[in-house]
Design a protein around this motif. Structure first.
Motif, PDB file in Angstrom:
ATOM      1  N   ALA A 112      40.006  35.515  40.752  1.00  0.00           N
ATOM      2  CA  ALA A 112      40.066  34.245  40.020  1.00  0.00           C
ATOM      3  C   ALA A 112      41.506  33.863  39.700  1.00  0.00           C
ATOM      4  O   ALA A 112      41.838  32.678  39.633  1.00  0.00           O
ATOM      5  N   THR A 113      42.365  34.870  39.525  1.00  0.00           N
ATOM      6  CA  THR A 113      43.762  34.587  39.193  1.00  0.00           C
ATOM      7  C   THR A 113      44.709  34.771  40.371  1.00  0.00           C
ATOM      8  O   THR A 113      45.791  34.200  40.387  1.00  0.00           O
ATOM      9  N   THR A 114      44.293  35.577  41.338  1.00  0.00           N
ATOM     10  CA  THR A 114      45.123  35.886  42.507  1.00  0.00           C
ATOM     11  C   THR A 114      44.235  35.773  43.741  1.00  0.00           C
ATOM     12  O   THR A 114      43.675  36.777  44.203  1.00  0.00           O
ATOM     13  N   PRO A 115      44.065  34.567  44.280  1.00  0.00           N
ATOM     14  CA  PRO A 115      43.096  34.368  45.351  1.00  0.00           C
ATOM     15  C   PRO A 115      43.429  35.055  46.671  1.00  0.00           C
ATOM     16  O   PRO A 115      42.537  35.234  47.497  1.00  0.00           O
ATOM     17  N   ASN A 116      44.673  35.456  46.853  1.00  0.00           N
ATOM     18  CA  ASN A 116      45.061  36.118  48.097  1.00  0.00           C
ATOM     19  C   ASN A 116      45.909  37.357  47.762  1.00  0.00           C
ATOM     20  O   ASN A 116      47.096  37.411  48.059  1.00  0.00           O
ATOM     21  N   PRO A 117      45.285  38.366  47.144  1.00  0.00           N
ATOM     22  CA  PRO A 117      46.068  39.511  46.661  1.00  0.00           C
ATOM     23  C   PRO A 117      46.549  40.421  47.791  1.00  0.00           C
ATOM     24  O   PRO A 117      45.883  40.570  48.814  1.00  0.00           O
ATOM     25  N   THR A 118      47.694  41.006  47.570  1.00  0.00           N
ATOM     26  CA  THR A 118      48.196  42.039  48.474  1.00  0.00           C
ATOM     27  C   THR A 118      47.484  43.345  48.146  1.00  0.00           C
ATOM     28  O   THR A 118      46.832  43.465  47.098  1.00  0.00           O
ATOM     29  N   ASP A 119      47.643  44.329  49.014  1.00  0.00           N
ATOM     30  CA  ASP A 119      47.054  45.635  48.730  1.00  0.00           C
ATOM     31  C   ASP A 119      47.615  46.201  47.431  1.00  0.00           C
ATOM     32  O   ASP A 119      46.880  46.799  46.634  1.00  0.00           O
ATOM     33  N   ALA A 120      48.896  46.013  47.202  1.00  0.00           N
ATOM     34  CA  ALA A 120      49.513  46.511  45.966  1.00  0.00           C
ATOM     35  C   ALA A 120      48.915  45.814  44.741  1.00  0.00           C
ATOM     36  O   ALA A 120      48.680  46.463  43.715  1.00  0.00           O
ATOM     37  N   GLU A 121      48.664  44.516  44.826  1.00  0.00           N
ATOM     38  CA  GLU A 121      48.056  43.791  43.707  1.00  0.00           C
ATOM     39  C   GLU A 121      46.616  44.253  43.481  1.00  0.00           C
ATOM     40  O   GLU A 121      46.168  44.384  42.339  1.00  0.00           O
ATOM     41  N   ILE A 122      45.894  44.500  44.569  1.00  0.00           N
ATOM     42  CA  ILE A 122      44.525  45.016  44.445  1.00  0.00           C
ATOM     43  C   ILE A 122      44.557  46.374  43.763  1.00  0.00           C
ATOM     44  O   ILE A 122      43.820  46.621  42.807  1.00  0.00           O
ATOM     45  N   ASP A 123      45.412  47.259  44.251  1.00  0.00           N
ATOM     46  CA  ASP A 123      45.494  48.604  43.678  1.00  0.00           C
ATOM     47  C   ASP A 123      45.864  48.560  42.203  1.00  0.00           C
ATOM     48  O   ASP A 123      45.281  49.282  41.386  1.00  0.00           O
ATOM     49  N   ALA A 124      46.803  47.705  41.834  1.00  0.00           N
ATOM     50  CA  ALA A 124      47.221  47.597  40.430  1.00  0.00           C
ATOM     51  C   ALA A 124      46.083  47.077  39.560  1.00  0.00           C
ATOM     52  O   ALA A 124      45.815  47.615  38.482  1.00  0.00           O
ATOM     53  N   ALA A 125      45.406  46.034  40.030  1.00  0.00           N
ATOM     54  CA  ALA A 125      44.330  45.438  39.246  1.00  0.00           C
ATOM     55  C   ALA A 125      43.145  46.385  39.094  1.00  0.00           C
ATOM     56  O   ALA A 125      42.487  46.413  38.055  1.00  0.00           O
ATOM     57  N   MET A 126      42.881  47.169  40.129  1.00  0.00           N
ATOM     58  CA  MET A 126      41.707  48.033  40.135  1.00  0.00           C
ATOM     59  C   MET A 126      41.982  49.440  39.615  1.00  0.00           C
ATOM     60  O   MET A 126      41.064  50.246  39.490  1.00  0.00           O
ATOM     61  N   SER A 127      43.228  49.732  39.279  1.00  0.00           N
ATOM     62  CA  SER A 127      43.611  51.103  38.928  1.00  0.00           C
ATOM     63  C   SER A 127      42.893  51.648  37.701  1.00  0.00           C
ATOM     64  O   SER A 127      42.756  52.857  37.560  1.00  0.00           O
ATOM     65  N   GLY A 128      42.432  50.803  36.822  1.00  0.00           N
ATOM     66  CA  GLY A 128      41.730  51.268  35.630  1.00  0.00           C
ATOM     67  C   GLY A 128      40.237  51.427  35.818  1.00  0.00           C
ATOM     68  O   GLY A 128      39.526  51.773  34.879  1.00  0.00           O
ATOM     69  N   ASN A 129      39.746  51.164  37.014  1.00  0.00           N
ATOM     70  CA  ASN A 129      38.324  51.318  37.306  1.00  0.00           C
ATOM     71  C   ASN A 129      38.151  52.527  38.214  1.00  0.00           C
ATOM     72  O   ASN A 129      38.598  52.521  39.362  1.00  0.00           O
ATOM     73  N   LEU A 130      37.501  53.546  37.688  1.00  0.00           N
ATOM     74  CA  LEU A 130      37.359  54.797  38.414  1.00  0.00           C
ATOM     75  C   LEU A 130      36.046  54.852  39.187  1.00  0.00           C
ATOM     76  O   LEU A 130      35.015  54.382  38.713  1.00  0.00           O
ATOM     77  N   CYS A 131      36.126  55.456  40.365  1.00  0.00           N
ATOM     78  CA  CYS A 131      34.944  55.671  41.206  1.00  0.00           C
ATOM     79  C   CYS A 131      34.885  57.160  41.522  1.00  0.00           C
ATOM     80  O   CYS A 131      35.743  57.671  42.241  1.00  0.00           O
ATOM     81  N   ARG A 132      33.910  57.830  40.980  1.00  0.00           N
ATOM     82  CA  ARG A 132      33.787  59.272  41.207  1.00  0.00           C
ATOM     83  C   ARG A 132      33.488  59.601  42.667  1.00  0.00           C
ATOM     84  O   ARG A 132      33.754  60.703  43.118  1.00  0.00           O
TER      85      ARG A 132
END
Length: 152
Positions: A112-132
């Motif tokens: 919604a805020t970054t419609p074309n994110p880079t891999d680095a932006e994806i990783d930064a945004a998702m870093s607080g969501n853990l997947c076991r």
């Protein structure tokens, strides 16, 4: 009493003003898509959107929600056609699936805020969501696909 909206519907929370939004959603509103993970705001499993921004429902007391708009996984797209939800299904992102509602809500907020994110932006945004289960490569691929689908 605190008044706020959840998925477009007005809610009035009475009782303990310190009750976390997570328990209000699950126990009182009957919206069980938001999951309990760690209870400390560290895993991201309980991520919802508050006024369009990701928030940890396990940490957010209902007293702080006056006049705010909450979106849960049930309200992201009632028909399941949000680009993130579609990409998640197309790429079979979920393994056990427990964290996935929080992952999807975080990804939707990113796009919604970054419609074309880079891999680095994806990783930064998702870093607080853990997947076991470690589905991070599929999560990143689904976010890229959702971004492409939203642009099409």
């Amino acid at each position: 009493m605190t008044t706020f909206t959840v998925n477009g519907d007005t809610h009035r929370a009475e009782g303990d003003p310190e009750m976390p939004l997570l328990w209000y959603l699950r126990d009182l509103a009957g919206l069980t898509g938001t999951k309990y993970g760690c209870g400390l705001g560290l895993c991201g499993t309980c991520t919802v959107l508050v006024d369009g921004k990701p928030a940890r429902a396990c940490l957010l007391p209902v007293a702080e929600l006056e006049g705010r708009a909450i979106t849960t996984i049930e309200g992201l797209s009632p028909d399941g056609l949000h680009p993130v939800q579609v990409a998640w299904r197309e790429l079979n992102v979920a393994q056990c699936g427990y964290c996935q509602t929080g992952q999807i809500m975080q990804a939707a907020a990113l796009l919604a805020t970054t419609p074309n994110p880079t891999d680095a932006e994806i990783d930064a945004a998702m870093s607080g969501n853990l997947c076991r289960c470690g589905t991070y490569p599929r999560i990143r691929a689904a976010i890229r696909r959702a971004a492409e689908g939203a642009r099409s």
